[in-house]
Design a protein around this motif. Sequence first.
Motif, PDB file in Angstrom:
ATOM      1  N   LYS A   8       0.825  -1.208   0.000  1.00 30.03           N
ATOM      2  CA  LYS A   8       0.000   0.000   0.000  1.00 30.03           C
ATOM      3  C   LYS A   8       0.862   1.262   0.000  1.00 30.03           C
ATOM      4  O   LYS A   8       0.611   2.209  -0.749  1.00 30.03           O
ATOM      5  CB  LYS A   8      -0.927  -0.003   1.205  1.00 30.03           C
ATOM      6  N   LEU A   9       1.887   1.252   0.865  1.00 23.57           N
ATOM      7  CA  LEU A   9       2.774   2.422   0.923  1.00 23.57           C
ATOM      8  C   LEU A   9       3.501   2.628  -0.408  1.00 23.57           C
ATOM      9  O   LEU A   9       3.629   3.766  -0.895  1.00 23.57           O
ATOM     10  CB  LEU A   9       3.794   2.241   2.045  1.00 23.57           C
ATOM     11  N   ALA A  10       3.972   1.522  -1.001  1.00 28.83           N
ATOM     12  CA  ALA A  10       4.706   1.628  -2.260  1.00 28.83           C
ATOM     13  C   ALA A  10       3.802   2.148  -3.373  1.00 28.83           C
ATOM     14  O   ALA A  10       4.201   3.023  -4.155  1.00 28.83           O
ATOM     15  CB  ALA A  10       5.282   0.259  -2.639  1.00 28.83           C
ATOM     16  N   ILE A  11       2.578   1.629  -3.455  1.00 31.53           N
ATOM     17  CA  ILE A  11       1.654   2.063  -4.508  1.00 31.53           C
ATOM     18  C   ILE A  11       1.313   3.535  -4.351  1.00 31.53           C
ATOM     19  O   ILE A  11       1.297   4.298  -5.322  1.00 31.53           O
ATOM     20  CB  ILE A  11       0.385   1.185  -4.499  1.00 31.53           C
ATOM     21  N   LYS A  12       1.041   3.980  -3.103  1.00 29.20           N
ATOM     22  CA  LYS A  12       0.716   5.383  -2.882  1.00 29.20           C
ATOM     23  C   LYS A  12       1.903   6.288  -3.205  1.00 29.20           C
ATOM     24  O   LYS A  12       1.736   7.366  -3.786  1.00 29.20           O
ATOM     25  CB  LYS A  12       0.282   5.584  -1.433  1.00 29.20           C
ATOM     26  N   SER A  13       3.090   5.830  -2.838  1.00 32.09           N
ATOM     27  CA  SER A  13       4.286   6.629  -3.118  1.00 32.09           C
ATOM     28  C   SER A  13       4.537   6.725  -4.620  1.00 32.09           C
ATOM     29  O   SER A  13       4.839   7.809  -5.145  1.00 32.09           O
ATOM     30  CB  SER A  13       5.494   6.010  -2.420  1.00 32.09           C
ATOM     31  N   LEU A  14       4.407   5.600  -5.319  1.00 28.47           N
ATOM     32  CA  LEU A  14       4.619   5.602  -6.761  1.00 28.47           C
ATOM     33  C   LEU A  14       3.546   6.400  -7.482  1.00 28.47           C
ATOM     34  O   LEU A  14       3.817   7.081  -8.471  1.00 28.47           O
ATOM     35  CB  LEU A  14       4.654   4.162  -7.296  1.00 28.47           C
ATOM     36  N   ARG A  15       2.317   6.323  -6.966  1.00 31.74           N
ATOM     37  CA  ARG A  15       1.231   7.100  -7.577  1.00 31.74           C
ATOM     38  C   ARG A  15       1.472   8.595  -7.382  1.00 31.74           C
ATOM     39  O   ARG A  15       1.152   9.403  -8.245  1.00 31.74           O
ATOM     40  CB  ARG A  15      -0.095   6.686  -6.951  1.00 31.74           C
ATOM     41  N   ASN A  16       2.064   8.954  -6.263  1.00 31.34           N
ATOM     42  CA  ASN A  16       2.357  10.362  -6.005  1.00 31.34           C
ATOM     43  C   ASN A  16       3.432  10.891  -6.966  1.00 31.34           C
ATOM     44  O   ASN A  16       3.504  12.086  -7.231  1.00 31.34           O
ATOM     45  CB  ASN A  16       2.829  10.524  -4.558  1.00 31.34           C
ATOM     46  N   ARG A  17       4.274   9.972  -7.475  1.00 30.36           N
ATOM     47  CA  ARG A  17       5.301  10.328  -8.450  1.00 30.36           C
ATOM     48  C   ARG A  17       4.988   9.635  -9.775  1.00 30.36           C
ATOM     49  O   ARG A  17       5.832   8.953 -10.363  1.00 30.36           O
ATOM     50  CB  ARG A  17       6.678   9.890  -7.933  1.00 30.36           C
ATOM     51  N   ALA A  18       3.776   9.825 -10.239  1.00 32.49           N
ATOM     52  CA  ALA A  18       3.267   9.062 -11.388  1.00 32.49           C
ATOM     53  C   ALA A  18       4.103   9.273 -12.649  1.00 32.49           C
ATOM     54  O   ALA A  18       4.378   8.325 -13.391  1.00 32.49           O
ATOM     55  CB  ALA A  18       1.809   9.429 -11.653  1.00 32.49           C
ATOM     56  N   PHE A  19       4.509  10.516 -12.899  1.00 28.01           N
ATOM     57  CA  PHE A  19       5.220  10.799 -14.148  1.00 28.01           C
ATOM     58  C   PHE A  19       6.563  10.087 -14.198  1.00 28.01           C
ATOM     59  O   PHE A  19       6.870   9.374 -15.173  1.00 28.01           O
ATOM     60  CB  PHE A  19       5.414  12.309 -14.293  1.00 28.01           C
ATOM     61  N   SER A  20       7.390  10.255 -13.156  1.00 23.15           N
ATOM     62  CA  SER A  20       8.701   9.601 -13.139  1.00 23.15           C
ATOM     63  C   SER A  20       8.557   8.084 -13.066  1.00 23.15           C
ATOM     64  O   SER A  20       9.360   7.343 -13.658  1.00 23.15           O
ATOM     65  CB  SER A  20       9.536  10.105 -11.962  1.00 23.15           C
ATOM     66  N   THR A  21       7.525   7.610 -12.360  1.00 19.54           N
ATOM     67  CA  THR A  21       7.278   6.170 -12.280  1.00 19.54           C
ATOM     68  C   THR A  21       6.962   5.597 -13.657  1.00 19.54           C
ATOM     69  O   THR A  21       7.487   4.550 -14.049  1.00 19.54           O
ATOM     70  CB  THR A  21       6.115   5.875 -11.321  1.00 19.54           C
ATOM     71  N   LEU A  46      20.004   2.231 -15.062  1.00 17.62           N
ATOM     72  CA  LEU A  46      20.553   3.529 -14.648  1.00 17.62           C
ATOM     73  C   LEU A  46      19.460   4.590 -14.621  1.00 17.62           C
ATOM     74  O   LEU A  46      19.450   5.466 -13.740  1.00 17.62           O
ATOM     75  CB  LEU A  46      21.674   3.942 -15.602  1.00 17.62           C
ATOM     76  N   GLY A  47      18.532   4.504 -15.591  1.00 18.14           N
ATOM     77  CA  GLY A  47      17.411   5.440 -15.586  1.00 18.14           C
ATOM     78  C   GLY A  47      16.561   5.283 -14.332  1.00 18.14           C
ATOM     79  O   GLY A  47      16.126   6.283 -13.730  1.00 18.14           O
ATOM     80  N   MET A  48      16.328   4.039 -13.928  1.00 16.01           N
ATOM     81  CA  MET A  48      15.560   3.805 -12.700  1.00 16.01           C
ATOM     82  C   MET A  48      16.321   4.299 -11.474  1.00 16.01           C
ATOM     83  O   MET A  48      15.738   4.897 -10.565  1.00 16.01           O
ATOM     84  CB  MET A  48      15.254   2.316 -12.561  1.00 16.01           C
ATOM     85  N   LEU A  49      17.633   4.053 -11.454  1.00 20.43           N
ATOM     86  CA  LEU A  49      18.450   4.517 -10.332  1.00 20.43           C
ATOM     87  C   LEU A  49      18.407   6.032 -10.230  1.00 20.43           C
ATOM     88  O   LEU A  49      18.257   6.589  -9.123  1.00 20.43           O
ATOM     89  CB  LEU A  49      19.886   4.033 -10.518  1.00 20.43           C
ATOM     90  N   ILE A  50      18.529   6.702 -11.353  1.00 26.49           N
ATOM     91  CA  ILE A  50      18.483   8.174 -11.347  1.00 26.49           C
ATOM     92  C   ILE A  50      17.126   8.665 -10.870  1.00 26.49           C
ATOM     93  O   ILE A  50      17.021   9.607 -10.059  1.00 26.49           O
ATOM     94  CB  ILE A  50      18.792   8.711 -12.754  1.00 26.49           C
ATOM     95  N   ALA A  51      16.054   8.013 -11.356  1.00 18.41           N
ATOM     96  CA  ALA A  51      14.704   8.433 -10.971  1.00 18.41           C
ATOM     97  C   ALA A  51      14.485   8.259  -9.472  1.00 18.41           C
ATOM     98  O   ALA A  51      13.912   9.132  -8.802  1.00 18.41           O
ATOM     99  CB  ALA A  51      13.669   7.639 -11.763  1.00 18.41           C
ATOM    100  N   LEU A  52      14.928   7.129  -8.902  1.00 20.68           N
ATOM    101  CA  LEU A  52      14.743   6.890  -7.474  1.00 20.68           C
ATOM    102  C   LEU A  52      15.612   7.819  -6.628  1.00 20.68           C
ATOM    103  O   LEU A  52      15.193   8.308  -5.580  1.00 20.68           O
ATOM    104  CB  LEU A  52      15.066   5.426  -7.144  1.00 20.68           C
TER     105      LEU A  52
END
Length: 421
Positions: free
Chosen positions: A5-18, A305-311
Amino acid sequence: MIFLKLAIKSLRNRAFSTTLTVISICLSVTLLLTVERAKRAAEEGFTQTISRTDLIVGARSGPLQLILYTVFNMGNATHNISYDSYKTISQLPNVAWTIPYSLGDGHRGFRVVGTNEDFFKYYHYRGYQKVELEQGVPFDKLWDVVIGADVANKLGYKLGNRIVISHGVTKTEGVLNHDDKPFVVSGIMKPTGTPLDRAVYVSLEGMEALHLDWQDGSAPTSDKVIPKEKISKENIKVDTITAFFLGAKSRAETLRLQREINDFKSEPLLAIIPGVVLSELWQGLSYIEGVLRGISWMVVVVGFLGMLIALTTTLNERRREMAILRAVGARSFQIVGLLVFESALLTTLGVLFGVLLSYVSMAVLGPWAEREFGLYLAGAAFTKKELLYVIVTLVGGTVIGLIPALRAQRLALKDGLSIKI
């Protein structure tokens, strides 16, 4: 469930980068699987260009040269073999069938092959698939010709069209044309995705009739030309052919037949097992496979690397979030676990979409790739190697998440609730 739940809410809050991260991984996996399948299709298509043929027999030269000019229509034979030798071998008790092959002429860059009706009976490719006609009938009359699918498509030929064969094989219009003896298209073959599509097929008698009035490879003078109407199939004697394909009555007889032909007393002959030579030839081209796989993995690394940069770039925005989680009792290893879980979730979504996109692209582009490039993209739905690639990608994406997770752990311990934005 709390992590999810926490992960989904966090990722949804950063929808564009996700979304961008998932797309990056998706495209990386798609390219990796597509290249692997294309490589597998190229290998299978290469080694299955001819199948269910036990031996290919030609004049003594080299296995590579023999396989190139008979199967791939590339290059030329050093010598022809006598038709009498061919008949002698074809009548051996352990020989089930033979297909004679006579080369030497061309038509607008395409190879002309002289053969007989056994070509349509016994030639197989890609396992048990046989040569079939899409239109018309095989050559029955002396001046009939059957053309491959590529010849028909590129030159716009249809049944009944007249074509002129040239002396020798050239990439363009021939210099010495057999204008006085045109052929008529009697059949058009179905596409095979093999070199068969890029050839023109006439009867052995038709090939011989073209050169009936030629002496030492030179065109006849006007007073020595034999009119087409005065040549009949029954009066033509075939003296030589270039090579022939052979099927044994038992696979156990293949090696003994090969030795017997290689020791043939009447003239020097070479018999090769096509599957063995094709496999060896492909192994010689294996560096291409390595280059393709290396490029694919480089793309996957770029996706990671793109995922690492985004996170990593979003950590500063999430410092208060991490501090609050610490304040409500979350332990440091739970903070690390949350971010690693998010990374694994992103990787899993990217891999799933990548696999799906790979299958869809193969289904859509498969017929086009087979028609244009001879890549037959069918086969096993998912191989062990492809499964290994997916597992490595999942593990790699999860491990990549450890880097921002450990950094977030240190920041959460440092900041507490006094973070300044």
